[in-house]
Design a protein around this motif. Structure first.
Motif, mmCIF file in Angstrom:
data_model
loop_
_atom_site.group_PDB
_atom_site.id
_atom_site.type_symbol
_atom_site.label_atom_id
_atom_site.label_comp_id
_atom_site.label_asym_id
_atom_site.label_seq_id
_atom_site.Cartn_x
_atom_site.Cartn_y
_atom_site.Cartn_z
ATOM 1 N N ASP A 55 26.997 44.895 46.131
ATOM 2 C CA ASP A 55 27.054 43.389 46.149
ATOM 3 C C ASP A 55 27.278 42.399 46.026
ATOM 4 N N VAL A 56 28.410 42.484 44.874
ATOM 5 C CA VAL A 56 28.714 41.703 43.549
ATOM 6 C C VAL A 56 30.670 41.822 43.659
ATOM 7 N N CYS A 57 31.379 40.982 43.429
ATOM 8 C CA CYS A 57 32.623 40.881 43.729
ATOM 9 C C CYS A 57 32.800 42.305 42.012
ATOM 10 N N THR A 58 33.960 42.707 42.399
ATOM 11 C CA THR A 58 34.464 43.610 42.023
ATOM 12 C C THR A 58 36.167 43.413 41.051
ATOM 13 N N LEU A 59 37.032 44.336 40.841
ATOM 14 C CA LEU A 59 38.143 44.379 40.963
ATOM 15 C C LEU A 59 38.415 44.631 42.178
ATOM 16 N N PHE A 60 38.264 45.473 43.174
ATOM 17 C CA PHE A 60 38.966 45.704 44.588
ATOM 18 C C PHE A 60 39.265 44.197 44.764
ATOM 19 N N ASP A 61 37.852 43.416 44.988
ATOM 20 C CA ASP A 61 38.102 42.098 45.299
ATOM 21 C C ASP A 61 39.009 41.512 45.161
ATOM 22 N N VAL A 69 38.064 36.463 39.125
ATOM 23 C CA VAL A 69 37.929 37.400 38.165
ATOM 24 C C VAL A 69 36.934 36.457 37.373
ATOM 25 N N GLU A 70 36.431 35.528 37.435
ATOM 26 C CA GLU A 70 35.272 34.706 36.918
ATOM 27 C C GLU A 70 34.534 35.235 37.908
ATOM 28 N N GLU A 71 33.878 35.332 39.027
ATOM 29 C CA GLU A 71 33.052 35.310 39.841
ATOM 30 C C GLU A 71 32.685 37.199 39.885
ATOM 31 N N GLY A 72 33.600 38.273 38.616
ATOM 32 C CA GLY A 72 33.162 39.339 39.381
ATOM 33 C C GLY A 72 33.053 39.512 37.419
ATOM 34 N N ILE A 73 32.851 39.247 37.116
ATOM 35 C CA ILE A 73 32.649 39.350 35.383
ATOM 36 C C ILE A 73 31.498 39.684 35.165
ATOM 37 N N ALA A 78 26.246 45.639 26.714
ATOM 38 C CA ALA A 78 27.140 46.623 25.821
ATOM 39 C C ALA A 78 28.300 45.651 25.731
ATOM 40 N N GLY A 79 28.769 44.184 26.793
ATOM 41 C CA GLY A 79 29.160 43.269 26.209
ATOM 42 C C GLY A 79 30.318 43.179 28.189
ATOM 43 N N ASP A 80 31.141 42.366 28.009
ATOM 44 C CA ASP A 80 31.416 41.465 29.455
ATOM 45 C C ASP A 80 32.489 42.381 29.907
ATOM 46 N N ILE A 81 32.332 42.912 31.360
ATOM 47 C CA ILE A 81 32.755 43.328 32.267
ATOM 48 C C ILE A 81 33.215 43.197 33.596
ATOM 49 N N LEU A 82 34.430 43.597 33.660
ATOM 50 C CA LEU A 82 34.824 43.235 35.245
ATOM 51 C C LEU A 82 34.799 44.342 35.874
ATOM 52 N N PRO A 83 33.960 45.066 36.613
ATOM 53 C CA PRO A 83 33.700 46.478 36.651
ATOM 54 C C PRO A 83 34.659 47.311 38.194
ATOM 55 N N SER A 84 34.167 47.988 38.330
ATOM 56 C CA SER A 84 35.186 48.760 39.616
ATOM 57 C C SER A 84 33.646 49.248 40.274
ATOM 58 N N ALA A 108 45.309 37.384 38.029
ATOM 59 C CA ALA A 108 44.254 37.263 38.026
ATOM 60 C C ALA A 108 43.764 37.055 36.261
ATOM 61 N N LEU A 109 44.305 37.822 35.602
ATOM 62 C CA LEU A 109 43.916 37.910 34.581
ATOM 63 C C LEU A 109 44.285 36.399 33.705
ATOM 64 N N GLU A 110 45.305 35.473 34.129
ATOM 65 C CA GLU A 110 45.831 34.193 33.345
ATOM 66 C C GLU A 110 44.619 33.368 33.112
ATOM 67 N N SER A 111 43.835 33.240 34.260
ATOM 68 C CA SER A 111 42.469 32.791 34.112
ATOM 69 C C SER A 111 41.885 32.800 32.833
ATOM 70 N N MET A 112 41.528 34.140 31.606
ATOM 71 C CA MET A 112 40.709 34.459 31.203
ATOM 72 C C MET A 112 41.425 34.280 29.765
ATOM 73 N N SER A 113 42.844 34.033 30.117
ATOM 74 C CA SER A 113 43.941 34.034 28.773
ATOM 75 C C SER A 113 43.511 33.449 27.277
ATOM 76 N N GLU A 114 42.027 32.783 27.891
ATOM 77 C CA GLU A 114 41.826 31.646 25.906
ATOM 78 C C GLU A 114 40.594 31.515 26.327
ATOM 79 N N GLN A 115 40.192 32.717 26.856
ATOM 80 C CA GLN A 115 38.628 32.651 26.714
ATOM 81 C C GLN A 115 38.465 34.147 25.855
ATOM 82 N N TYR A 116 39.163 35.190 26.047
ATOM 83 C CA TYR A 116 38.534 35.915 25.265
ATOM 84 C C TYR A 116 40.018 36.585 24.394
ATOM 85 N N ASN A 117 39.769 37.103 23.230
ATOM 86 C CA ASN A 117 40.706 37.432 21.927
ATOM 87 C C ASN A 117 41.320 38.660 22.907
ATOM 88 N N TYR A 118 40.953 39.347 23.340
ATOM 89 C CA TYR A 118 41.166 40.829 24.052
ATOM 90 C C TYR A 118 40.241 41.366 25.536
#
Length: 259
Positions: A55-61, A69-73, A78-84, A108-118
């Motif tokens: 019942d969460v947003c995953t990479l498939f969604d 991606v924002e909904e799925g992270i 251990a850190g931030d993850i976009l789960p599968s 999908a990851l373009e929106s994250m380009s400024e929020q993360y270093n890696y």
């Protein structure tokens, strides 16, 4: 802008998930903002992080545009993850008629380009839409490999896949290097394989990374207990030392513009 690193090898058992989760953790230790993306339907990275899949947003969604991606992270200990989740195994069938199916992850990851270093991508061993999307989204690849002849044989298949991705989709994709996992310097077979790897790496247009990951019980313990390798007593393991050295090398060479 985030650097996107795919951890890839089209052979199972080479330590892709271990490399992905531990590299992400080591980069965080250096003060970097890191997102781990689990691109494997086996969901091992998701399990290691203790992320939710029901019942969460995953990479498939995200790839089927049923979520962002924002909904799925998920912000795990251990850190931030976009789960599968297991649904990802059907992604090829779901997007079979989609003209832009190979670019879903990159977009999908373009929106994250400024929020993360890696952004670290844990990829599946089998060639399919999930792996192709990861290689198209990535700036570079780290290829984990074990010191056995079967692992060497699998590199030719990966090299062909990378060549095809460069030719048709991502011409600037770079292989940062081959990463030797589970390295035991006293084993004769390990020494034999290591002697061959520089030549094989050169044929792939890359190098054998100076850092070698030694085996330790710390990795298994951290995974079983679902916490970072760099917390509790596992932080003093040989594997933790090696992954910290790898992260330091990546950050320093990025800073110097070598990677």
């Amino acid at each position: 802008m985030a650097k996107i690193i795919a951890i890839a090898n089209q052979k199972g058992g080479t330590g892709k998930t271990t490399t992905s989760t531990c590299l992400a953790g080591a980069l965080q230790l250096l003060g970097k903002k890191v997102l781990l993306v689990d691109c494997d339907a086996q969901c091992n990275a998701t399990d290691t992080y203790g992320a939710q899949t029901e019942d969460v947003c995953t990479l498939f969604d995200v790839m089927t545009r049923q979520g962002t991606v924002e909904e799925g992270i998920q912000h795990c200990e251990a850190g931030d993850i976009l789960p599968s989740d297991n649904a990802l195994k059907d992604i090829d069938e779901q997007l079979v008629r989609d003209m832009g199916k190979n670019f879903r992850l990159r977009e999908a990851l373009e929106s994250m380009s400024e929020q993360y270093n890696y952004i670290v991508l844990d990829t599946p061993p089998q060639l399919g839409l999930a792996l192709v999307n990861a290689l198209i989204a990535a700036n570079s690849i780290i290829v984990p490999i074990t010191a056995d002849r079967y692992a060497l044989a699998g590199l030719s298949q990966l090299s062909q896949t990378i060549g095809d991705v460069r030719r048709y989709f991502n011409p600037t994709l770079k292989i940062e290097g081959l990463l030797l996992n589970q390295y035991k310097s006293r084993e004769n077979l390990s020494k034999e394989v290591v002697e061959q790897l520089p030549v094989i790496a050169q044929s792939m247009g890359t190098t054998l990374l100076d850092v070698k990951i030694r085996p330790s019980m710390g990795v298994r313990k951290a995974q079983a207990e679902r916490h970072s390798l760099f917390s509790d007593d596992t932080a003093k393991s040989t594997s933790a030392e090696d992954f910290k050295a790898l992260a330091q090398k990546i950050v320093e060479e990025d800073k110097n513009g070598k990677l």
